[in-house]
Design a protein around this motif. Sequence first.
Motif: not given
Length: 373
Positions: A194, A199, A202, A269, A273, A275
Amino acid sequence: MKTLVNIRRDLHRIPELGFQEYKTQAYLLSYLHSLPQENIEIRKWKTGLFVKLNGTSSQKMIGYRADIDGLPIEEETGYSYRSVHEGMMHACGHDLHMTIALGILTHFVHHRVKNDLLFIFQPAEEGPGGAEPMMHSEAMKEWKPDLITALHIAPELPSGTVATKPGLLFANTSELFIDLKGKGGHAAYPHTTNDMVVAACSLVSQLQSIVARNVDPLDSAVITIGKITGGTVQNIIAENSRLEGTIRTLSTESMLKVKERIEAIVKGLEIGYSCQASIDYGAMYHQVYNHEEVTLEFMNFVQEHTDADFALSKEAMTGEDFGYMLADIPGFMFWLGAGSSFGLHHSKLSPDEKCMETAISVMTKYLAFKDDR
């Protein structure tokens, strides 16, 4: 006794970061102790100072604040009196601010007025913020002024200029730190990871949509990401990344809205992603809002009773924690033209030292004028 120029240059040599202004405090105390002491009271507060001049028949107290810290900037001015502290500089003019305060204070030590005057030498304006905790100090509770004033140099204005406006002068500001944690791995196997660099990229794009689509077009806001860190070497997918930036708004309502949207986007997010994310707003400064009646009085006074050139300001997206003092005490802040080719927080900031004479002249006359009101 040293001249004001010499004092400014002495202070310029020893910039110190917030709540580390030990040499600066010692220098200020040394100067203050060289003055006649009959009507002076001095109290330390952390690395700052409260200095009270007792009036002859006080009915009120007027405060004047000067910030005292420097910035983590390597100086490139070429001054013979450049900073002796590596990686630190008075790049925001606080050396001038302190010197001006000492000049005004010295005048009133020798020319006493009826009312008490309180000079506040405030640490940590550049961060993490000294004004708000100083407002809660025992000294401020006992010596709370009825009116408070301050200035900030404006390099872009000609030396000898005074500029201000009623109402909003400086924005609400907040630092912004976002940490992302995903799963790292070999660059050849991205499907097992990941990627937090992707990320972070983005997230930067998504954050820019907040001002465009969530803030009233008749209001103003800024979100700037000034620093991104992530990863270790070129062939390892980054497990962690960090975004550092700032938020600035012209209303408290917009600040709340911007933060709500940041938090919502970051939650999305995390899902998108796979995360984990954390947000830290760091130092937050209240807007500098000049009280209308006293600011208009000061503007008229400058134009009618001083030699300074007056200019009407516009509100700025800069931040200043003096706003916390104005939120509780009537008063105002003004810009002092300093005529430098380089702006605030620049490694080559070179203000015209003659601007100090303008400020001291204006403020000694104004405070004497207020003494009769």
